[in-house]
Design a protein around this motif. Structure first.
Motif, short mmCIF file in Angstrom:
data_model
loop_
_atom_site.label_atom_id
_atom_site.label_comp_id
_atom_site.label_asym_id
_atom_site.label_seq_id
_atom_site.Cartn_x
_atom_site.Cartn_y
_atom_site.Cartn_z
N LEU A 171 0.84 -1.18 0.00
CA LEU A 171 0.00 0.00 0.00
C LEU A 171 0.88 1.25 0.00
N GLN A 172 0.56 2.15 -0.88
CA GLN A 172 1.35 3.36 -0.99
C GLN A 172 0.84 4.42 -0.01
N THR A 173 1.74 5.11 0.60
CA THR A 173 1.38 6.18 1.51
C THR A 173 0.98 7.41 0.68
N GLY A 174 -0.25 7.89 0.91
CA GLY A 174 -0.73 9.04 0.16
C GLY A 174 -1.01 10.22 1.07
N LEU A 175 -2.12 10.91 0.82
CA LEU A 175 -2.44 12.12 1.57
C LEU A 175 -2.71 11.85 3.03
N LEU A 176 -3.19 10.63 3.36
CA LEU A 176 -3.52 10.33 4.75
C LEU A 176 -2.29 10.03 5.60
N GLY A 177 -1.20 9.68 4.95
CA GLY A 177 0.01 9.40 5.70
C GLY A 177 0.11 7.96 6.15
N SER A 178 1.17 7.64 6.84
CA SER A 178 1.46 6.28 7.27
C SER A 178 0.44 5.80 8.30
N GLY A 179 0.06 4.52 8.17
CA GLY A 179 -0.87 3.90 9.10
C GLY A 179 -2.30 3.92 8.64
N LEU A 180 -2.63 4.75 7.65
CA LEU A 180 -4.01 4.85 7.17
C LEU A 180 -4.11 4.48 5.69
N GLU A 181 -3.13 3.72 5.21
CA GLU A 181 -3.07 3.42 3.78
C GLU A 181 -4.33 2.71 3.27
N ASN A 216 -11.99 10.74 3.73
CA ASN A 216 -12.18 11.95 4.51
C ASN A 216 -12.48 11.65 5.98
N ALA A 217 -13.25 10.58 6.21
CA ALA A 217 -13.55 10.19 7.60
C ALA A 217 -12.28 9.79 8.33
N ALA A 218 -11.37 9.09 7.63
CA ALA A 218 -10.10 8.70 8.25
C ALA A 218 -9.27 9.93 8.61
N LEU A 219 -9.35 10.95 7.78
CA LEU A 219 -8.60 12.17 8.05
C LEU A 219 -9.10 12.84 9.33
N TYR A 220 -10.40 12.70 9.59
CA TYR A 220 -10.99 13.26 10.81
C TYR A 220 -10.94 12.28 11.98
N GLY A 221 -10.46 11.06 11.74
CA GLY A 221 -10.31 10.08 12.81
C GLY A 221 -11.59 9.42 13.26
N VAL A 222 -12.62 9.38 12.40
CA VAL A 222 -13.91 8.80 12.80
C VAL A 222 -14.30 7.62 11.92
N GLN A 223 -13.36 7.09 11.15
CA GLN A 223 -13.70 6.04 10.18
C GLN A 223 -14.25 4.78 10.85
N ASP A 224 -13.86 4.52 12.09
CA ASP A 224 -14.31 3.31 12.77
C ASP A 224 -15.74 3.41 13.29
N ARG A 225 -16.31 4.58 13.26
CA ARG A 225 -17.69 4.76 13.73
C ARG A 225 -18.69 4.79 12.58
#
Length: 374
Positions: free
Chosen positions: A71-81, A205-214
């Motif tokens: 998985l390539q690291t993109g705009l979300l950065g490492s760990g959220l690929e 976008n949800a991952a960027l806000y840290g709410v993707q798990d909800r």
């Protein structure tokens, strides 16, 4: 471990050798890839020899499943690929990057001159990017439709506060503006969309806000989802209580018909409204928006589908929607002995501009909270 000469090993090999069968007197036949290799040039033999040392044939090597690409690291950065949708749509960092064809709506021929202002509105209004998403510069992504349909973040937060509950269904989630806001006030969000690209952007976008798990992102249309949900609610269905998830609120923000939804059938602006100047003078001069223009079905029918799931509905509509049509969504003659249900219409303002209307039904109406679980 050496390479195998044939397919016999372990206990089978031991029994054959103990009985002195043919395998003890005849040499093992060469595997097919070794026999064919005798006619290969020397440089190819070197490669095959290296494969043999590791017990691997070329055919077996080709048969192996391909390794999953990293998985390539993109705009979300490492760990959220795994959530990263970088590359699906352009990420504009400067207004000059916005293509010319997205900066203005195409003018339809034969329309009255007072509609031209509406059709000259930008599809991609780059100056509004951080009103749409406060974290836009950190890597939020929008497709063409998202640029003109996403709910501004402050408005989405206001609606989410009003819709605070356990489980909410965002029936047309788009690029995730409302779903992200709901994830901060609700225990669980079910986000539907018919576009796999928009759904991927919403998750990004949800991952960027840290709410993707909800948020539970589901690719599908609201009408089919509602039909399936109702089939599971039938008394004769053998569905365990754990599988039957109660949806407390349905949020409807269906397509309004594109960026020209505000045009409608124009009327001549009055002298008073014309003196105000700007786009609002033209907007106020246009006919009311009718629910028949809602997609994918008539707005009234869409509302009825939502009410089949729960009485608690929030309906996000254009600012020029006919209030008479909104009022007609509820029966005018309530059943005998019951208190008439009310509708609350909230105007959504951004600064000095009215952006939209949110219509609340059921227990979402102030003073009508007792209807929430009814």
């Amino acid at each position: 471990m050496g390479k195998r000469k044939n397919n016999i090993s372990g206990l089978s090999r031991f029994l054959l050798e103990a009985k002195g069968e043919e395998s003890s007197t005849q040499p093992d036949p060469l595997p097919e890839y070794e026999r064919s290799s005798l006619n290969k040039p020397c440089e190819e033999l070197g490669e095959i020899s290296a494969l043999q040392q590791h017990g691997t044939s070329p055919d077996a090597l080709e048969a192996r499943p391909a390794k999953k690409p990293r998985l390539q690291t993109g705009l979300l950065g490492s760990g959220l690929e795994k959530y990263d949708a970088t590359g699906l749509v352009p990420f504009y960092t400067e207004e000059s990057q916005v293509p010319e064809n997205l900066q203005k709506c195409k003018q339809d021929s034969g329309e009255p001159s007072d509609v031209l202002v509406i059709h000259a509105r930008r599809v991609v209004d780059f100056s509004q990017r951080e009103r749409f998403f406060s974290l836009y510069s950190s890597g939020c992504l929008l497709d063409e439709e998202g640029w003109y349909s996403v709910t501004p973040e402050r408005v989405a937060d206001q609606i989410a506060e009003r819709c605070r509950c356990d489980v909410i269904l965002d029936a047309f989630c788009g690029v995730g503006g409302n779903a992200i806001a709901f994830a901060r006030t609700c225990e669980r969000v079910i986000a539907l969309d018919v576009s796999p690209i928009r759904l991927a952007l919403a998750r990004h976008n949800a991952a960027l806000y840290g709410v993707q798990d909800r948020i539970e992102f589901i690719l599908g249309d609201f009408l089919s989802f509602a039909q399936t949900l109702q089939s599971f609610s039938q008394p004769n269905r053998h569905v365990t209580k754990n599988r039957r998830r109660k949806i407390d609120v349905v949020f409807l923000s269906p397509p309004w018909g594109g960026p020209s939804y505000i045009a409608g059938s124009p009327t001549k602006p009055s002298a008073a409204s014309a003196s105000l100047g700007g786009d609002d003078a033209v907007i106020n001069a246009h006919a009311e928006f009718n629910l028949s223009r809602i997609r994918p079905i008539h707005g009234r029918d869409l509302f009825e589908v939502a009410r089949g799931i729960t009485n608690n509905v929030a309906y996000f509509l254009p600012r020029n929607t006919s209030l008479a049509e909104i009022s007609d969504l509820l029966p005018q003659s309530p059943t005998e002995g019951s208190t008439p249900e009310r509708i609350e219409v909230e105007e959504e303002w951004m600064g000095s501009k009215l952006k939209a209307l949110t219509c609340y039904f059921g227990g979402l109406v102030a003073g009508q909270e007792a209807r929430f679980d009814g």
